[in-house]
Scaffold this motif. Sequence first.
Motif, PDB file in Angstrom:
ATOM      1  N   ILE A  30       1.865   3.419   3.216  1.00 42.67           N
ATOM      2  CA  ILE A  30       1.246   2.907   4.452  1.00 42.67           C
ATOM      3  C   ILE A  30       1.824   1.499   4.654  1.00 42.67           C
ATOM      4  CG2 ILE A  30      -0.914   2.242   5.594  1.00 42.67           C
ATOM      5  CD1 ILE A  30      -2.309   4.364   3.837  1.00 42.67           C
ATOM      6  N   PRO A  31       2.607   1.320   5.735  1.00 44.26           N
ATOM      7  CA  PRO A  31       3.412   0.107   5.819  1.00 44.26           C
ATOM      8  C   PRO A  31       2.717  -1.149   6.353  1.00 44.26           C
ATOM      9  CG  PRO A  31       3.915   1.572   7.646  1.00 44.26           C
ATOM     10  CD  PRO A  31       2.905   2.278   6.802  1.00 44.26           C
ATOM     11  N   HIS A  32       1.487  -1.029   6.833  1.00 44.66           N
ATOM     12  CA  HIS A  32       0.876  -2.149   7.562  1.00 44.66           C
ATOM     13  C   HIS A  32       0.551  -3.348   6.671  1.00 44.66           C
ATOM     14  CE1 HIS A  32       0.098   1.633   9.548  1.00 44.66           C
ATOM     15  NE2 HIS A  32      -0.279   1.038  10.660  1.00 44.66           N
ATOM     16  N   ALA A  47      -6.065  -5.367  19.491  1.00 45.07           N
ATOM     17  CA  ALA A  47      -5.530  -4.669  20.667  1.00 45.07           C
ATOM     18  C   ALA A  47      -6.461  -3.528  21.096  1.00 45.07           C
ATOM     19  CB  ALA A  47      -4.137  -4.140  20.361  1.00 45.07           C
ATOM     20  N   ILE A  48      -7.046  -2.862  20.113  1.00 45.63           N
ATOM     21  CA  ILE A  48      -7.971  -1.766  20.431  1.00 45.63           C
ATOM     22  C   ILE A  48      -9.288  -2.341  20.967  1.00 45.63           C
ATOM     23  CG2 ILE A  48      -9.297   0.159  19.418  1.00 45.63           C
ATOM     24  CD1 ILE A  48      -7.002   0.305  17.269  1.00 45.63           C
ATOM     25  N   MET A  94       0.850  -1.200   0.000  1.00 45.21           N
ATOM     26  CA  MET A  94       0.000   0.000   0.000  1.00 45.21           C
ATOM     27  C   MET A  94       0.885   1.248   0.000  1.00 45.21           C
ATOM     28  SD  MET A  94      -3.196   0.231   2.522  1.00 45.21           S
ATOM     29  CE  MET A  94      -3.065  -1.504   2.896  1.00 45.21           C
ATOM     30  N   TYR A 114      -4.565   2.686  18.372  1.00 42.30           N
ATOM     31  CA  TYR A 114      -3.656   1.643  18.867  1.00 42.30           C
ATOM     32  C   TYR A 114      -2.759   2.225  19.968  1.00 42.30           C
ATOM     33  CZ  TYR A 114      -0.022  -1.968  18.770  1.00 42.30           C
ATOM     34  OH  TYR A 114       0.879  -2.951  19.114  1.00 42.30           O
ATOM     35  N   ILE A 120     -11.716  -3.780  18.746  1.00 39.85           N
ATOM     36  CA  ILE A 120     -12.807  -3.620  17.769  1.00 39.85           C
ATOM     37  C   ILE A 120     -12.640  -4.637  16.649  1.00 39.85           C
ATOM     38  CG2 ILE A 120     -13.316  -1.185  18.241  1.00 39.85           C
ATOM     39  CD1 ILE A 120     -11.496  -0.462  15.901  1.00 39.85           C
ATOM     40  N   LEU A 148     -13.975   2.124  13.634  1.00 38.25           N
ATOM     41  CA  LEU A 148     -13.256   3.315  14.110  1.00 38.25           C
ATOM     42  C   LEU A 148     -14.075   4.586  13.894  1.00 38.25           C
ATOM     43  CD1 LEU A 148      -9.734   2.500  12.620  1.00 38.25           C
ATOM     44  CD2 LEU A 148     -10.283   2.589  15.063  1.00 38.25           C
ATOM     45  N   MET A 156     -12.100  -2.028  10.599  1.00 36.98           N
ATOM     46  CA  MET A 156     -11.689  -0.640  10.398  1.00 36.98           C
ATOM     47  C   MET A 156     -12.909   0.292  10.479  1.00 36.98           C
ATOM     48  SD  MET A 156      -8.393  -0.629   9.970  1.00 36.98           S
ATOM     49  CE  MET A 156      -7.680   0.647   8.955  1.00 36.98           C
ATOM     50  N   GLU A 181      -4.024  -7.437  14.110  1.00 41.76           N
ATOM     51  CA  GLU A 181      -3.482  -7.437  15.472  1.00 41.76           C
ATOM     52  C   GLU A 181      -3.808  -6.125  16.181  1.00 41.76           C
ATOM     53  OE1 GLU A 181       0.862  -8.255  16.587  1.00 41.76           O
ATOM     54  OE2 GLU A 181       0.676  -9.118  14.567  1.00 41.76           O
ATOM     55  N   MET A 182      -3.664  -5.045  15.459  1.00 35.44           N
ATOM     56  CA  MET A 182      -3.917  -3.729  16.051  1.00 35.44           C
ATOM     57  C   MET A 182      -5.395  -3.547  16.374  1.00 35.44           C
ATOM     58  SD  MET A 182      -1.277  -1.582  13.651  1.00 35.44           S
ATOM     59  CE  MET A 182      -1.406   0.023  14.415  1.00 35.44           C
ATOM     60  N   SER A 211      -4.903   3.082  23.151  1.00 33.43           N
ATOM     61  CA  SER A 211      -5.327   1.947  23.977  1.00 33.43           C
ATOM     62  C   SER A 211      -4.128   1.322  24.703  1.00 33.43           C
ATOM     63  CB  SER A 211      -6.079   0.908  23.141  1.00 33.43           C
ATOM     64  OG  SER A 211      -5.221   0.385  22.169  1.00 33.43           O
ATOM     65  N   GLU A 243      -0.817  -7.346  10.576  1.00 28.66           N
ATOM     66  CA  GLU A 243      -0.548  -6.294  11.572  1.00 28.66           C
ATOM     67  C   GLU A 243      -1.815  -5.484  11.855  1.00 28.66           C
ATOM     68  OE1 GLU A 243       4.189  -5.412  10.740  1.00 28.66           O
ATOM     69  OE2 GLU A 243       2.660  -4.456   9.503  1.00 28.66           O
ATOM     70  N   ARG A 244      -2.526  -5.168  10.784  1.00 32.04           N
ATOM     71  CA  ARG A 244      -3.772  -4.410  10.957  1.00 32.04           C
ATOM     72  C   ARG A 244      -4.721  -5.157  11.889  1.00 32.04           C
ATOM     73  NH1 ARG A 244      -7.187  -4.877   5.922  1.00 32.04           N
ATOM     74  NH2 ARG A 244      -7.372  -6.904   6.924  1.00 32.04           N
ATOM     75  N   ILE A 273     -13.276   6.213  21.417  1.00 30.99           N
ATOM     76  CA  ILE A 273     -12.536   6.027  20.162  1.00 30.99           C
ATOM     77  C   ILE A 273     -12.190   7.405  19.585  1.00 30.99           C
ATOM     78  CG2 ILE A 273     -12.771   5.274  17.761  1.00 30.99           C
ATOM     79  CD1 ILE A 273     -12.442   2.852  19.353  1.00 30.99           C
ATOM     80  N   GLU A 277      -0.518   7.904   9.432  1.00 35.59           N
ATOM     81  CA  GLU A 277      -0.661   6.572   8.841  1.00 35.59           C
ATOM     82  C   GLU A 277       0.651   5.972   8.365  1.00 35.59           C
ATOM     83  OE1 GLU A 277      -1.463   9.404   7.525  1.00 35.59           O
ATOM     84  OE2 GLU A 277      -0.661   9.467   5.466  1.00 35.59           O
TER      85      GLU A 277
END
Lengths: 129, 454, 485
Positions: free
Chosen positions: B4-6, B17-18, B1, C364, B20, B26, B23, B13-14, C367, B10-11, C380, C432
Motif C-alpha cells: 500500500i503505497p500511501h 479532498a473527500i 506499508m 477519492y 472527511i 469511511l 479513515m 490530503e485524500m 469525489s 497523502e492519506r 460514501i 488499495e
Amino acid sequence: MNIIPGFFYSKNDEWVEVKGTKATVGITDFAQNSLSDIVFVEISVSEGDHVEASDLIGTVESVKAASDVYTPVAGVVVAANESVIDNPELINADPFGKAWLIQVENEDGIDTSGLMNAEEYKTYCEGRG
Amino acid sequence: MMFIPHSDAERDEMLAAIGIQSMDDLFEAIPKRYRFPKINLHEGMTEIEASAQLKEIAEADLSVEDVSCFLGAGAYHHYIPAVIDNLISRGEFYTAYTPYQPEISQGTLQGIFEYQSLIARLTGMEAANASHYDGATACAEAGILAYHQFRGKRKKILVSPGLHPHYAAVMQTYLENFDGVHIEIPEFKSLDSVTPQNLADLIDEETAMVMVQYPDFFGQLFDYSEFAEIVHAKGALFCMSVNPIALGLLKTPGEMGADIVVGEGQPLGIPLSLGGPYLGLFAAKKDLIRKVSGRIVGETVDNRGQKAYVLTLTAREQHIRREKATSNICSNQGLNALTAAIYLSLLGKKGLQDVARLCYDKAHYAAERISKIPGFHVLNSTPFFHEFAVACPAPVSEINEHLLHHGILGGLDLSRMIPSLQNVMLIAVTELNSKEAIDDFCRILSGDENDDES
Amino acid sequence: MMMNREQKTIFELSSEGRNGFRFPKSDVKAAELPNDLMRETLPLPELSEMDVVRHYTRLSALNYSVDTGFYPLGSCTMKYNPKICEKAARFSGFSQLHPLQPVETVQGALLILYEMQEILQEISGFHAASLTPAAGAHGEFSGVKMIAAYHNQRDNSRRKVMLIPDSAHGTNPASSVMCGFRVQPVNTNERGNIDLKSLAAYCNDELAGIMITNPNTLGLFDENLIEAIDMVHQAGGLVYGDGANMNALLGIAKPAELGFDVMHFNLHKTFATPHGGGGPGAGAVCCTERLRDFLPGPIAAVIEPATDELPPLYGWKMPEKSIGQVGSFWGHFDVIVKAYTYCLMLGRDGLKRVAEFATLNANYLMSALKDVYPLPYDRICMHEFVLDVKWPDAPDVRALDVAKRLMDYDFHPPTNYFPLIVHEALMIEPTETESKQTLDLFIEAMRSIAKEAHEQPELLHDAPVNTPFGRMDEVKAAKDLKITE
C-alpha cells in the motif's frame, strides 16, 4: 418502428399472421431492433410436432443477447423456415416477411385469444420506450 | 506499508479532498456494533521472514522430484520444459484480466485461439472451448450439455466404470439437481468386465449421453468406433474423456465418432501442485458449439483491417443469459490453457509423439518386469497406454510404505477408490521413469533389497 | 500510417521438420504398438525453441496487465500481485506434490490448507471452510447447493425460490438454477439498498434463501442489510454471501456476524493471487455451524492431535453430509499457497489496511469525478462506485465510448454496463495498491475525456487509436464463427 395491421402480437414480441386454419409466426421489428445484429437462429421444432401456445420454438441470438422464441398459438408445425437459419440477418432486414420462423396448422381454428392487435401492440411498445 | 503505497501526508490530503476527518469516517454505513471486529491473527511479516517460513513448510513435504514416482490416476509427473515457466511468468500474461477489452488483450486472445486449435487438432474434433476447471468438471459440463441437447427429455447419463471415480463423483454432484437426471454407472466387477461391449447393452432410448475414458482409469485402450455407432443408433451423444499425451500416438476420438471430448490437460506442462489448478479440456463437433459452456475465442478483424480475436458467442454465457445460461462458469483456466498451448507448440508433432512413445514403452517394460515377480500379476489383458493395474500379494498400503522407505512413490492403492479392489495397485510410468528406476522398483517389489544404498 | 500489429499463428510459423524440444533416447526396448489403434496424422506445428519464445513474448506485448498499468475494473479487484507469492508457490515442496501422495508426505501442504481455512474463518467469522472450489462461480455453486441440501435434509423441498437482487452478478442466477432453484429478482431502491417491500412479498414457505453481494455491486454497504437478512431468516430461508467484494470488509466487518450463513471468497481478488488472463482463480466457501456438514470436500483436518513431542498430523476429511466432491482433486492448491503467503505478509493489521485504503482510493476518485460524471447514488462508497454516463448535452456518448477512449490514455477501462440497473454504467474499483499519483493521472484523463465528450465526441466514437488494435467486428466473429485453425 414497423407494425403490420391485421397481425396478432404477443407480450414476448412474437407476431402471428392467421390465414384460415394456418398461422405464420415470427419476431417483431421491435424485437429485432432491441437485439441488434442477429447472428444465429435456431428453430427447435420440426414439421409434424404439436405445439401448445407459449411452447419454446427456438432461439434468436445477437452479439449482445440471446432470446428464446415461443409460439403464441397452438397447432401442428407444418413448416420451419430454413432460409432464416442460413441467413440470420434476414430477421433484421425483413422481420415480418422473409424472416418468418414457423407455420402451424390447427383444424379447430387458430386461437388468438390473449394476443394483442396492432394498435394494442403499438401502445405496448411505446410504453417500453 | 506492505503493498500500500500511501504516505501519511497523502492519506490526509485524500481525506481532506473527500471532505472527511478520518479513515473511520469511511465506514459510517456499517452498523456500529458490527464495525471493526477483533481479528485474531498474527502480525505481518517481511518478505525475508515469510520466504524463510514458507521454505521450511515446503521442506516438510516430499517432492516427486526427490523420489521415483509411479503414482498417476489422473495426475501425471511429466517433465516441464524451462521455456514454459519463463513465458507464463511474464506479468503481461499472468497479471492480465479476462480479455473483455480485445484492443489491449490480443496476447491472451490469440493464445486461447491457438490453444483451441491445438486441442481440436489433438482430439480430432472441429471445435474446442477456452477450457474448464479440470477433467472432472469438464465431464460434468458434458453431462449438462447432453441434458440440454435433449431438452431434459432424456434422463439417463450412462457412465463407464472405467471413468476416473472422482470424475463420476463430480458428475453426480453437478447433475443431481437437474430435473430427474440419473447417472448410471454399472458396478465394477472385475477389470475384464470394463469393456465397451458390456456398456453397450445398457444404452436405451432414455440415454442422453454415454461417457467413457480413453485410456480408461485402469489404463485400458479400446477402439470405440463400433461402440460410437451403437450409441448414435440409440440417438444419444458419445463423450470421451482423454489423456492428451496418449493422443500423441493413438487414434483420435474424432476418428472414432465422439461428439464431445473432455479430459485432464495437466500432463501438458502443468505442475502437479497437489491436484490443482489443472485444465479441463473440452472439444466438440461444430454443430454442438452453441451448447458448449465456457468462453470461446473467435477470429475477426478490427476497424483497421487487422486480423484479430475476440471472445465470441458470449450471449450464451451467465453474465448475459443469467438464469437461462446452461452453466454458471465464468472463468477459464486461462494461464494453464496458455501453458498447454506453449507445451504443444514447443514439443510439436515430433516431441509429442516421442513423449507418448517413451511413456508407452517404459510402461510396457515395467509391466513385463512386474509380471515376472512371484506373487504379482498384471491384470490388464487388453492394450494399455502408460498405466496398468497389478494384483499384489499384500495390501498396497503396506507395499507402498515399504517402497517409500526406498525413495519410491508407489502406485495408487485402488481400494481407496474402489473398495472391492483389494491388493491392487495402479501403476503409472512416464518419460521420467528411467530403466534403472523401474528396475529398482521391481527389485524392491520382489523383496530383493541387496545392494540398496538408500 | 500505423504499424500492422497482426501476429502470425503458430500454425503459420510452422516449418516441416523443426523441433523445439528433444527427449532422450529410450533406455528400454520398444514395445509392440496396437496397430489398429494408432492415429494416422498428428497435425501439430513444428517450431524451434526460439520460434516459440519469440512468438509468445511478442503476443505478451499486446496485453494490458496489472504489471504494466492501472486496471480500475469494478468488481474484479485488480490489485498488485506480489512476486514473493509466485516464488513460494514454485517451491518444489509445493509445486511438485502428487494429489494422491500419502498424507504423511504432504504435511507442509496440509498445514497451509488447514491454516488458510482458519484464516478465512477468522476474517469472516464463519465456523468452517472448504478450499476445494476452483473459482468464484464454483464456490457460489457449492454454497447454493449446500442451501439446497440443508432444506432437503429437513424435508423442506418445497423451498424452491432463491431471491437475487437485480444488481447481482450473472453467476448468481445461473448457479441457483444449476442447484434446482427458481430465481426471483428483488428490486433495489433509490438509495441503492435492497427494497424491503419487494423482499417482504417473497418471504413465505417457498423461500429457500437470498444471495446478497455486500458491499453490493454499486459499491455500497447496504443500509437495509441487517433487516433484510432478518426477514429471510424469519421466513425460514438462508442467506448466501457473494464474497466478490470482500476486499472492502477485511477487518471492517465479519459477514457471519452480519447474519450471512454461507459465503465464498475469491482468493484471486481479495488475496492478491493473479487473474492469469481469465483464471485459474480459487473460490473458497465458508459457512456457519449449521451448514458445516454440507461443505464440499474433502477439507484439511487434524486427524491426530499434537502431543508433547509431536506436531499434529493433518489429513483429509469429508464432511458428514457433504454435497460431494466438486473437482478432480482438492482445489487450486497453487493459488492457495499464494493467498496464504499474502496473508502471512499482511497479518492482522495489514489486512485491515487493505480495506481502509481500497475504500479511501475509491472515495477519492468518486469525489474528484462526480462534478463531471453523473453519479446515480451519491453517498460514501466502499471499495468501488458506479457512474452513469448520460449527459443530456452529449447524448451520443455512451459508457462504451468513455471506456474505449480511456485506452488511448493508457488506462484499462472500468467495468461497463454492469450492474444492469445503471444503464450506462462505468464501475470503478481502484484497489488499495494504487498510489495517489496514479489516481491523479486517472482523474485527469477522465476529466479530459468528459470535456472531449462535449466538444469533440468523435474522438470517443473512434477510440481507441493509440492501442495496438482498434474496435472489433464482433458480428463477423459470431456469424462467420472461426474458432480453430
